[in-house]
Scaffold this motif. Structure first.
Motif, short mmCIF file in Angstrom:
data_model
loop_
_atom_site.label_atom_id
_atom_site.label_comp_id
_atom_site.label_asym_id
_atom_site.label_seq_id
_atom_site.Cartn_x
_atom_site.Cartn_y
_atom_site.Cartn_z
N GLU A 122 5.93 -9.48 -8.15
CA GLU A 122 5.75 -8.07 -8.04
C GLU A 122 5.08 -7.73 -6.69
O GLU A 122 6.67 -6.95 -5.99
N ASP A 155 6.92 -7.87 -2.72
CA ASP A 155 7.93 -6.88 -2.66
C ASP A 155 7.71 -5.39 -2.91
O ASP A 155 7.77 -4.42 -2.07
N ASN A 156 6.44 -5.92 -3.47
CA ASN A 156 6.39 -4.43 -4.01
C ASN A 156 4.26 -3.85 -4.53
O ASN A 156 3.99 -3.68 -5.28
N GLU A 207 2.93 -2.17 -3.11
CA GLU A 207 2.23 -0.22 -4.04
C GLU A 207 1.70 -0.31 -4.86
O GLU A 207 1.54 1.14 -5.34
#
Length: 122
Positions: free
Chosen positions: A77, A80-81, A83
């Motif tokens: 995950e 793509d993310n 953050e």
């Protein structure tokens, strides 16, 4: 949970596997995380070996294996993310899972009180 002086957390083992991430303190010091490089599943690591990198708007920091063993999962995950490390450092922002080579290595890690003292000294 256990901690390292390099600001990583290690969740208690389930069936000999630990989940590893960076602490809230570490993500605050890094700033906004923009990229994460993680190892391949199946890689064997020794305690203190480089596991990957976290790149933020401020710097690039290496991630070190707090324990030895085999990487059994990576948090895809984060590709793509990245953050998620900032918003959920102890949840969705985990980095890798490692099947422990030697469970006694956990004894050398910091407990919550000792880790808190480390961050207060910074």
């Amino acid at each position: 949970m256990k901690y390292t002086e390099e600001h990583e957390w290690v969740a208690a083992p389930t069936a000999g596997v630990v989940r590893i991430g960076i602490t809230d303190y570490a993500q605050e010091q890094l700033g906004d995380v923009v990229y994460v490089q993680l190892p391949e599943v199946g890689k064997t690591v020794g305690a203190s070996d480089a596991l990957g990198e976290v790149e933020s708007t401020k710097s690039v920091s290496e991630i070190f294996a707090p324990v030895s063993g085999e990487v059994t999962a990576v948090n895809a995950e984060l590709e793509d993310n990245p953050e998620l490390i900032n918003s959920e450092p102890y949840g969705g922002g985990w980095l890798v899972e490692i099947k422990l080579g030697d469970e006694s290595e956990l004894d050398g890690l910091l407990d919550a009180d000792d880790y808190r003292k480390t961050t207060e000294a910074d």
